[in-house]
Design a protein around this motif. Structure first.
Motif, PDB file in Angstrom:
ATOM      1  N   UNK A 215       0.826  -1.193   0.000  1.00  0.00           N
ATOM      2  CA  UNK A 215       0.000   0.000   0.000  1.00  0.00           C
ATOM      3  C   UNK A 215       0.863   1.246   0.000  1.00  0.00           C
ATOM      4  N   UNK A 216       0.374   2.284  -0.677  1.00  0.00           N
ATOM      5  CA  UNK A 216       1.112   3.540  -0.754  1.00  0.00           C
ATOM      6  C   UNK A 216       0.413   4.588   0.078  1.00  0.00           C
ATOM      7  N   UNK A 217       1.108   5.222   1.022  1.00  0.00           N
ATOM      8  CA  UNK A 217       0.470   6.246   1.818  1.00  0.00           C
ATOM      9  C   UNK A 217      -0.020   7.394   0.950  1.00  0.00           C
ATOM     10  N   UNK A 218      -1.175   7.938   1.310  1.00  0.00           N
ATOM     11  CA  UNK A 218      -1.745   9.011   0.508  1.00  0.00           C
ATOM     12  C   UNK A 218      -1.893  10.260   1.351  1.00  0.00           C
ATOM     13  N   UNK A 219      -1.417  11.357   0.870  1.00  0.00           N
ATOM     14  CA  UNK A 219      -1.607  12.633   1.538  1.00  0.00           C
ATOM     15  C   UNK A 219      -2.400  13.526   0.621  1.00  0.00           C
ATOM     16  N   UNK A 220      -2.998  14.556   1.178  1.00  0.00           N
ATOM     17  CA  UNK A 220      -3.765  15.493   0.372  1.00  0.00           C
ATOM     18  C   UNK A 220      -2.887  16.047  -0.736  1.00  0.00           C
ATOM     19  N   UNK A 221      -3.469  16.203  -1.941  1.00  0.00           N
ATOM     20  CA  UNK A 221      -2.802  16.756  -3.120  1.00  0.00           C
ATOM     21  C   UNK A 221      -1.871  15.755  -3.805  1.00  0.00           C
ATOM     22  N   UNK A 222      -1.679  14.573  -3.275  1.00  0.00           N
ATOM     23  CA  UNK A 222      -0.870  13.551  -3.926  1.00  0.00           C
ATOM     24  C   UNK A 222      -1.792  12.379  -4.234  1.00  0.00           C
ATOM     25  N   UNK A 223      -2.150  12.228  -5.489  1.00  0.00           N
ATOM     26  CA  UNK A 223      -3.198  11.306  -5.886  1.00  0.00           C
ATOM     27  C   UNK A 223      -2.646  10.238  -6.823  1.00  0.00           C
ATOM     28  N   UNK A 224      -3.006   8.987  -6.560  1.00  0.00           N
ATOM     29  CA  UNK A 224      -2.642   7.898  -7.462  1.00  0.00           C
ATOM     30  C   UNK A 224      -3.875   7.481  -8.253  1.00  0.00           C
ATOM     31  N   UNK A 225      -3.794   7.644  -9.560  1.00  0.00           N
ATOM     32  CA  UNK A 225      -4.898   7.301 -10.458  1.00  0.00           C
ATOM     33  C   UNK A 225      -4.644   5.912 -11.038  1.00  0.00           C
ATOM     34  N   UNK A 226      -5.568   4.996 -10.810  1.00  0.00           N
ATOM     35  CA  UNK A 226      -5.433   3.640 -11.331  1.00  0.00           C
ATOM     36  C   UNK A 226      -6.155   3.466 -12.649  1.00  0.00           C
ATOM     37  N   UNK A 227      -6.002   2.302 -13.229  1.00  0.00           N
ATOM     38  CA  UNK A 227      -6.689   2.002 -14.478  1.00  0.00           C
ATOM     39  C   UNK A 227      -6.396   0.588 -14.925  1.00  0.00           C
ATOM     40  N   UNK A 228      -7.274   0.078 -15.755  1.00  0.00           N
ATOM     41  CA  UNK A 228      -7.089  -1.265 -16.303  1.00  0.00           C
ATOM     42  C   UNK A 228      -6.223  -1.182 -17.560  1.00  0.00           C
ATOM     43  N   UNK A 229      -6.110  -2.322 -18.265  1.00  0.00           N
ATOM     44  CA  UNK A 229      -5.102  -2.394 -19.310  1.00  0.00           C
ATOM     45  C   UNK A 229      -5.588  -2.340 -20.737  1.00  0.00           C
ATOM     46  N   UNK A 230      -6.805  -1.847 -20.967  1.00  0.00           N
ATOM     47  CA  UNK A 230      -7.272  -1.757 -22.357  1.00  0.00           C
ATOM     48  C   UNK A 230      -7.563  -0.305 -22.720  1.00  0.00           C
TER      49      UNK A 230
ATOM     50  N   UNK B 194      -7.020  -1.310  -0.841  1.00  0.00           N
ATOM     51  CA  UNK B 194      -5.855  -1.301   0.050  1.00  0.00           C
ATOM     52  C   UNK B 194      -5.257   0.090   0.210  1.00  0.00           C
ATOM     53  N   UNK B 195      -5.620   1.006  -0.678  1.00  0.00           N
ATOM     54  CA  UNK B 195      -5.053   2.350  -0.615  1.00  0.00           C
ATOM     55  C   UNK B 195      -3.861   2.546  -1.521  1.00  0.00           C
ATOM     56  N   UNK B 196      -3.479   1.513  -2.276  1.00  0.00           N
ATOM     57  CA  UNK B 196      -2.373   1.680  -3.224  1.00  0.00           C
ATOM     58  C   UNK B 196      -2.790   2.564  -4.391  1.00  0.00           C
ATOM     59  N   UNK B 197      -4.081   2.599  -4.669  1.00  0.00           N
ATOM     60  CA  UNK B 197      -4.661   3.478  -5.700  1.00  0.00           C
ATOM     61  C   UNK B 197      -5.750   4.297  -5.030  1.00  0.00           C
ATOM     62  N   UNK B 198      -5.876   5.558  -5.421  1.00  0.00           N
ATOM     63  CA  UNK B 198      -6.866   6.440  -4.791  1.00  0.00           C
ATOM     64  C   UNK B 198      -8.179   6.510  -5.567  1.00  0.00           C
ATOM     65  N   UNK B 199      -8.120   6.300  -6.859  1.00  0.00           N
ATOM     66  CA  UNK B 199      -9.344   6.376  -7.658  1.00  0.00           C
ATOM     67  C   UNK B 199      -9.110   5.719  -9.010  1.00  0.00           C
ATOM     68  N   UNK B 200     -10.168   5.256  -9.626  1.00  0.00           N
ATOM     69  CA  UNK B 200     -10.133   4.809 -11.009  1.00  0.00           C
ATOM     70  C   UNK B 200     -11.569   4.725 -11.510  1.00  0.00           C
ATOM     71  N   UNK B 201     -11.721   4.506 -12.815  1.00  0.00           N
ATOM     72  CA  UNK B 201     -13.054   4.417 -13.420  1.00  0.00           C
ATOM     73  C   UNK B 201     -13.456   2.946 -13.468  1.00  0.00           C
ATOM     74  N   UNK B 202     -14.579   2.636 -12.805  1.00  0.00           N
ATOM     75  CA  UNK B 202     -15.069   1.257 -12.786  1.00  0.00           C
ATOM     76  C   UNK B 202     -16.427   1.197 -13.485  1.00  0.00           C
TER      77      UNK B 202
END
Length: 292
Positions: free
Chosen positions: A16-31, A69-77
């Motif tokens: 898991x990657x710690x998340x602080x305000x203003x530091x955002x991890x954007x996830x996504x699938x592979x297509x 887990x918090x490794x990603x902060x958001x993505x489109x599902x």
């Protein structure tokens, strides 16, 4: 790119990657569609002052676990994916009921479903209009009848589709047929159109918003028993991240409200048919919409 690969590796290892305000991890699938959305989201947030790390290219289960887990902060599902795959809901629900159900169930896990788009990338089965093997087919019942008669109809699918309850498993149960392992050709999702075009398969599992459907003049078989649930594209954000950064909700709901089937087919087609890069397509669209 290297940073993305490192992040994907960390996610795969459960780090898991710690998340602080203003530091955002954007996830996504592979297509393609997911790569475009991850890129647009990254650029949109960066343009509004956020520091963003992009971690796309993941499988469905991996990116969901990364979000939880918090490794990603958001993505489109997709609403149907959460309903069936993650929450094991078997009821037949309307599009609105599907959205409200996943919003409620995932809300209990600290995940916030923002306003849905009008893009519904549900599963669809495509055939070529000039293929004698599938000539005369118009619906999934026609395809089921062909398999039940023992006809060899070769189906190209993603690796996931044959194992999913909202994929081939449920489809066979609903339409009362068995395709048979010999007729299934699992492959990378980007190859199913080539396989169909070359005649190596007779039917291909595709996304309804794929830009190659119109470009290749393909025919989608009608889902006459309404098996496939709605798969509306929706940005999903971890609640604690949204609470610390409420502007993310405003920005992503603005973007979500601009997306529909035609828009996603066009954007996907710019990459998969016209050969433009994901980065180029994302920047062009956001600029056209006045978001950059």
């Amino acid at each position: 790119m290297i940073r993305n690969k490192l992040m994907a590796l960390a996610v795969a290892m459960g780090m898991a990657t710690p998340v602080a305000a203003q530091e955002i991890t954007v996830g996504g699938k592979g297509f393609t569609e997911q790569l475009i959305l991850a890129e647009m989201t990254t650029r949109l947030l960066e343009a509004n002052g956020f520091e963003v790390e992009k971690a796309d290219g993941m499988g469905t289960t991996v990116v969901r676990q990364a979000l939880e887990s918090g490794a990603v902060d958001l993505y489109w599902e997709y609403t149907g994916t959460s309903l069936v795959t993650f929450n094991k809901v078997e009821e037949r629900l309307s599009p609105e009921e599907t959205y409200q159900r996943v919003k409620e169930l995932d809300g209990e896990k600290g995940l916030v479903w923002l306003a849905p788009s009008n893009a519904n990338n549900t599963y669809a089965l495509a055939i070529r209009k000039d293929d004698p093997v599938t000539e005369g087919m118009a619906t999934l019942s026609d395809l089921a009848a062909a398999y039940s008669e023992g006809r060899a109809v070769l189906m190209a699918t993603t690796a996931e589709f044959p194992r999913r309850d909202d994929g081939l498993l449920g489809l066979q149960e609903t339409y009362a047929f068995e395709a048979g392992r010999a007729n299934i050709r699992p492959m990378d999702g980007g190859l199913v159109f080539d396989a169909l075009s070359s005649g190596n398969v007779n039917v291909a599992v595709v996304g309804a918003t794929d830009g190659r459907i119109a470009a290749m003049d393909l025919q989608l078989l009608g889902d006459d028993k309404s098996f496939f649930p709605n798969y509306a594209l929706v940005p999903v954000v971890r609640a604690e991240v949204l609470e610390a950064n409420p502007q993310i909700g405003t920005l992503l709901e603005d973007l979500s409200g601009r997306l529909n089937d035609a828009t996603m087919q066009r954007l996907n087609g710019m990459v998969d048919v016209n050969g433009q890069s994901v980065e180029q397509v994302a920047e062009t669209y956001l600029s056209e919409e006045g978001l950059l």
